[in-house]
Design an enzyme around this catalytic site. Structure first.
Site, PDB file in Angstrom:
ATOM      1  CE1 TYR A 150      -4.091   1.946   0.696  1.00  0.00           C
ATOM      2  CE2 TYR A 150      -2.732   3.107   2.302  1.00  0.00           C
ATOM      3  CZ  TYR A 150      -3.896   3.017   1.556  1.00  0.00           C
ATOM      4  OH  TYR A 150      -4.858   3.991   1.665  1.00  0.00           O
ATOM      5  CE  LYS A 154      -3.700   4.955  -1.422  1.00  0.00           C
ATOM      6  NZ  LYS A 154      -4.759   5.395  -2.360  1.00  0.00           N
TER       7      LYS A 154
END
Length: 249
Positions: A150, A154
């Site tokens: 993640y 991002k």
């Protein structure tokens, strides 16, 4: 001139709040999610308030599905002038426990999805020499235990944002990213369950670390999207705005 927005991951949480806010601002809104029927309530709320909205089902990581979805929006609502790349999933785990599928799924939805959606809409925006692209990053881009996939996705979105701001600026298109801190959503509720906590316990613990003393709401993010999608932000591009209730290192 009526403007059309596409919001991905719009069935719930931040995406639903963003869609509602953009409709309130007078835009026609396509609510895109993996399951089209999951967007029905959001569409109903917008139309009940006098707006125009469309539910669209598509996997943002599937090139053909994205092409078809954007073409449908252009035909039924008009050429998209605002894109909010919000769709996202989590598959949290420490690196040594993380499977290849955990990695590929998260990178696929966040990074590949943003790439495919942006590539599909930029043709309409460059022709009109007008557009707003807003990518949802995260405070986790700076690193967060158990989120190697993640965090990488991002952080990648921030580089993607800055590069596109350079490439598309000459066409009158701005590209920015919003990096939320702790936002109360279904996703954070799932995190609480994984940690063996109640949602309220997790929120209290998170709020203690935030200078403003509270966790964020989807509307906090929607308000920032509203600004970046509006005329008042016409000279803002290539920026990452942290909406986190305090400074971010």
């Amino acid at each position: 001139m009526t403007r059309t927005a596409i919001v991905t991951g719009a069935a719930r949480g931040i995406g639903a709040a963003v869609a509602a806010r953009l409709a309130h601002d007078g835009l026609q809104v396509a609510l895109l999610d993996l399951d089209e029927t999951a967007c029905a309530d959001g569409v109903q709320r917008i139309t009940d308030s006098g707006g125009r909205a469309l539910a669209v089902g598509a996997d943002v990581a599937d090139s053909g599905a994205v092409t078809d979805a954007v073409a449908r929006v252009a035909e039924e609502l008009g050429p998209p002038t605002v894109l909010v790349n919000n769709a996202g999933i989590t598959r949290d785990n420490l690196l040594f426990k993380m499977s290849e599928d955990d990695w590929d799924s998260v990178i696929g939805v966040h990074l590949r999805g943003a790439f495919l959606m942006t590539r599909a809409v930029q043709e309409f925006m460059t022709q009109r020499r007008d557009g707003r692209i807003i990518n949802l990053s995260s405070k986790s881009a700076l690193g967060n235990r158990g989120q190697a996939n993640y965090s990488a996705a991002k952080a990648g979105l921030q580089g993607f944002t800055k590069t596109l701001a350079i490439e598309l600026g000459k066409f009158g298109i701005t590209v920015n990213a919003i990096a939320p801190g702790f936002i109360a959503t279904d996703m954070t509720a799932a995190t609480a369950r994984r940690l063996g906590m109640t949602t309220e316990e997790l929120h209290r613990a998170a709020a203690e670390q935030i200078p403003l003393g509270r966790v964020g709401t989807p509307e906090d993010i929607a308000n920032t999207v509203s600004f970046l999608a509006g005329e008042g932000a016409s000279f803002v591009s290539g920026q990452v705005i942290y909406v986190a209730g305090g400074p971010v290192d």
